[in-house]
Motif scaffolding. Structure first.
Motif, PDB file in Angstrom:
ATOM      1  N   LYS A 134       1.918   1.310   1.925  1.00  0.00           N
ATOM      2  CA  LYS A 134       1.632   0.347   2.999  1.00  0.00           C
ATOM      3  C   LYS A 134       1.431  -1.061   2.447  1.00  0.00           C
ATOM      4  O   LYS A 134       2.067  -2.018   2.886  1.00  0.00           O
ATOM      5  CB  LYS A 134       0.367   0.761   3.765  1.00  0.00           C
ATOM      6  CG  LYS A 134       0.384   2.145   4.361  1.00  0.00           C
ATOM      7  CD  LYS A 134      -0.881   2.460   5.120  1.00  0.00           C
ATOM      8  CE  LYS A 134      -2.125   2.409   4.275  1.00  0.00           C
ATOM      9  NZ  LYS A 134      -2.178   3.455   3.238  1.00  0.00           N
ATOM     10  N   THR A 135       0.534  -1.181   1.479  1.00  0.00           N
ATOM     11  CA  THR A 135       0.200  -2.501   0.920  1.00  0.00           C
ATOM     12  C   THR A 135       1.363  -3.062   0.119  1.00  0.00           C
ATOM     13  O   THR A 135       1.762  -4.222   0.296  1.00  0.00           O
ATOM     14  CB  THR A 135      -1.047  -2.390   0.028  1.00  0.00           C
ATOM     15  OG1 THR A 135      -2.132  -1.889   0.801  1.00  0.00           O
ATOM     16  CG2 THR A 135      -1.416  -3.750  -0.543  1.00  0.00           C
ATOM     17  N   TYR A 181     -12.520  -6.593  -5.629  1.00  0.00           N
ATOM     18  CA  TYR A 181     -12.088  -6.079  -4.330  1.00  0.00           C
ATOM     19  C   TYR A 181     -10.623  -6.431  -4.047  1.00  0.00           C
ATOM     20  O   TYR A 181      -9.955  -5.756  -3.284  1.00  0.00           O
ATOM     21  CB  TYR A 181     -12.961  -6.655  -3.210  1.00  0.00           C
ATOM     22  CG  TYR A 181     -14.385  -6.179  -3.231  1.00  0.00           C
ATOM     23  CD1 TYR A 181     -14.737  -4.950  -2.686  1.00  0.00           C
ATOM     24  CD2 TYR A 181     -15.376  -6.949  -3.810  1.00  0.00           C
ATOM     25  CE1 TYR A 181     -16.047  -4.510  -2.712  1.00  0.00           C
ATOM     26  CE2 TYR A 181     -16.695  -6.514  -3.839  1.00  0.00           C
ATOM     27  CZ  TYR A 181     -17.022  -5.297  -3.296  1.00  0.00           C
ATOM     28  OH  TYR A 181     -18.319  -4.871  -3.327  1.00  0.00           O
ATOM     29  N   LEU A 182     -10.164  -7.514  -4.663  1.00  0.00           N
ATOM     30  CA  LEU A 182      -8.833  -8.037  -4.353  1.00  0.00           C
ATOM     31  C   LEU A 182      -7.793  -7.651  -5.398  1.00  0.00           C
ATOM     32  O   LEU A 182      -6.609  -7.970  -5.245  1.00  0.00           O
ATOM     33  CB  LEU A 182      -8.895  -9.569  -4.234  1.00  0.00           C
ATOM     34  CG  LEU A 182      -9.958 -10.103  -3.260  1.00  0.00           C
ATOM     35  CD1 LEU A 182     -10.020 -11.630  -3.323  1.00  0.00           C
ATOM     36  CD2 LEU A 182      -9.662  -9.662  -1.836  1.00  0.00           C
ATOM     37  N   LEU A 227      -3.692  -8.181   6.117  1.00  0.00           N
ATOM     38  CA  LEU A 227      -5.058  -7.668   6.007  1.00  0.00           C
ATOM     39  C   LEU A 227      -4.959  -6.241   5.500  1.00  0.00           C
ATOM     40  O   LEU A 227      -4.441  -5.360   6.188  1.00  0.00           O
ATOM     41  CB  LEU A 227      -5.770  -7.719   7.360  1.00  0.00           C
ATOM     42  CG  LEU A 227      -7.172  -7.083   7.396  1.00  0.00           C
ATOM     43  CD1 LEU A 227      -8.111  -7.762   6.409  1.00  0.00           C
ATOM     44  CD2 LEU A 227      -7.743  -7.116   8.810  1.00  0.00           C
ATOM     45  N   ASP A 228      -5.469  -6.018   4.303  1.00  0.00           N
ATOM     46  CA  ASP A 228      -5.412  -4.703   3.674  1.00  0.00           C
ATOM     47  C   ASP A 228      -6.759  -3.995   3.825  1.00  0.00           C
ATOM     48  O   ASP A 228      -7.800  -4.646   3.993  1.00  0.00           O
ATOM     49  CB  ASP A 228      -5.071  -4.876   2.189  1.00  0.00           C
ATOM     50  CG  ASP A 228      -4.697  -3.569   1.523  1.00  0.00           C
ATOM     51  OD1 ASP A 228      -4.079  -2.717   2.187  1.00  0.00           O
ATOM     52  OD2 ASP A 228      -5.019  -3.403   0.331  1.00  0.00           O
ATOM     53  N   GLU A 229      -6.760  -2.670   3.764  1.00  0.00           N
ATOM     54  CA  GLU A 229      -7.986  -1.868   3.900  1.00  0.00           C
ATOM     55  C   GLU A 229      -8.722  -2.186   5.199  1.00  0.00           C
ATOM     56  O   GLU A 229      -9.959  -2.269   5.242  1.00  0.00           O
ATOM     57  CB  GLU A 229      -8.913  -2.105   2.697  1.00  0.00           C
ATOM     58  CG  GLU A 229      -8.315  -1.708   1.369  1.00  0.00           C
ATOM     59  CD  GLU A 229      -8.227  -0.194   1.172  1.00  0.00           C
ATOM     60  OE1 GLU A 229      -8.797   0.541   2.003  1.00  0.00           O
ATOM     61  OE2 GLU A 229      -7.576   0.247   0.221  1.00  0.00           O
ATOM     62  N   ILE A 253      -1.281  -5.526   9.290  1.00  0.00           N
ATOM     63  CA  ILE A 253      -2.618  -4.968   9.113  1.00  0.00           C
ATOM     64  C   ILE A 253      -2.461  -3.541   8.624  1.00  0.00           C
ATOM     65  O   ILE A 253      -1.834  -2.709   9.296  1.00  0.00           O
ATOM     66  CB  ILE A 253      -3.420  -5.006  10.436  1.00  0.00           C
ATOM     67  CG1 ILE A 253      -3.572  -6.449  10.937  1.00  0.00           C
ATOM     68  CG2 ILE A 253      -4.789  -4.377  10.251  1.00  0.00           C
ATOM     69  CD1 ILE A 253      -2.484  -6.885  11.895  1.00  0.00           C
ATOM     70  N   THR A 254      -2.980  -3.237   7.441  1.00  0.00           N
ATOM     71  CA  THR A 254      -2.827  -1.905   6.864  1.00  0.00           C
ATOM     72  C   THR A 254      -4.190  -1.236   6.696  1.00  0.00           C
ATOM     73  O   THR A 254      -5.210  -1.904   6.511  1.00  0.00           O
ATOM     74  CB  THR A 254      -2.133  -1.953   5.495  1.00  0.00           C
ATOM     75  OG1 THR A 254      -3.024  -2.530   4.530  1.00  0.00           O
ATOM     76  CG2 THR A 254      -0.853  -2.776   5.557  1.00  0.00           C
TER      77      THR A 254
END
Length: 317
Positions: A134-135, A181-182, A227-229, A253-254
């Motif tokens: 997805k990402t 986090y990134l 927008l991930d997670e 948006i994933t």
């Protein structure tokens, strides 16, 4: 005799010249009547005007090949100068190429659906288990848009779930605290954009990576925004994010609803958004499944095991 200066814009000269200048030497051998001197990203060429014009056209084609595919070899250079398609140009449905020249494209029906929905819609939700791409695929679509100049910038964001006291215990300044986090977003970009070019694009804010909290108050225009997670957003956070959308912007948006790290009393913003927006025209929805997993084969088995545990089923294989 005429002299020309040719500037190799937007590419790493090392990839263009080759290791030990092997590509440059080949080009020189194919144009023995020209005097060619390379200095950094500038070629100084001396020769007859007609041959200079042909040479400049070929150099521009080679430059574009390096820009598009992140790599080139001697066979490619010969094909370009002879007016033939290179091997990379013959491969269909490629989004972008990795820095090693590996084609990045959809590898399953649902991954291709994500590509199609991105083309059709300005906003796409992609939900599914870990390892389904997805990402990575979303970032490839964003990089492709940047290369094709249909977007002026890429904005990538993730919620920092532990955005309270726990962050304060991490060493360093705010960037040092939030970068862990990134990191998955950096990893994907580093696989698709040469290091020097990526650094330059980030310094110029063509590519921006920031925690979700930093999105408040912004209007995001002329961009691909990811927008991930998103399963770790609250309803208020995802609402804030979705309403940042500006002109000529696409959003992806994933998230994975099986990996929610929020407190049990807090509903996932992604779960709520999928319910509330399901009938909105212009928004695409893609549901990834276990069959779309493209990581190590053990990832599929792990996902299956946890699903059985969640359902209270027998854990035997």
């Amino acid at each position: 005799m005429t002299e020309k200066l040719i500037i190799l814009e937007d590419i790493d000269p090392v990839a263009f010249y080759g290791i030990n200048n092997v590509h440059l030497q080949m080009v020189k051998s194919l144009y023995p009547k020209l005097r060619i001197v390379a200095r950094g990203n500038v070629l100084k060429v001396l020769g007859e005007e007609e041959e200079l014009d042909q040479f400049e056209d070929h150099i521009e084609s080679i430059r574009k090949h390096v820009l598009n595919y992140n790599t080139i070899n001697e066979e490619d250079i010969l094909d370009i100068i002879k007016g033939r398609k290179t091997k990379a140009e013959s491969i269909k449905d490629v989004l972008v190429y990795s820095i090693s020249g590996r084609p990045i494209k959809s590898r399953s029906a649902n991954q291709q659906l994500l590509v199609d929905e991105f083309s059709r819609c300005d906003m796409v939700f992609a939900e599914g288990p870990a390892g389904t791409g997805k990402t990575y695929l979303s970032i490839a679509l964003a990089v492709k848009s940047l290369k094709e100049k249909t977007a002026k910038k890429i904005i990538l964001s993730r919620p920092a779930v532990e955005a309270g006291e726990k962050l304060g215990f991490l060493p360093g300044d705010m960037k040092d605290k939030i970068d862990p986090y990134l990191q998955p977003l950096y990893d994907a970009l580093e696989d698709m954009i040469p290091p020097a070019k990526l650094q330059d694009m980030m310094e110029k804010r063509i590519i921006q990576i920031a925690p979700l909290a930093f999105m408040r108050g912004r209007t995001l225009s002329d961009a691909v925004v990811i927008l991930d997670e998103a399963q770790n957003t609250t309803p208020a956070q995802i609402r804030m994010f979705l309403t940042r959308m500006g002109w000529n912007t696409k959003m992806i948006i994933t998230g994975d609803l099986s990996q929610i790290d929020l407190p049990h009393s807090q509903r996932s913003g992604l779960s709520e958004a999928l319910e509330l927006l399901s009938d909105i025209e212009g928004i695409g929805f893609v549901r990834m499944e276990k069959k779309d997993i493209v990581r190590h084969k053990l990832v599929t088995r792990i996902v299956n095991a946890y699903e059985r545990a969640d359902k209270g089923l027998d854990k035997s294989y």
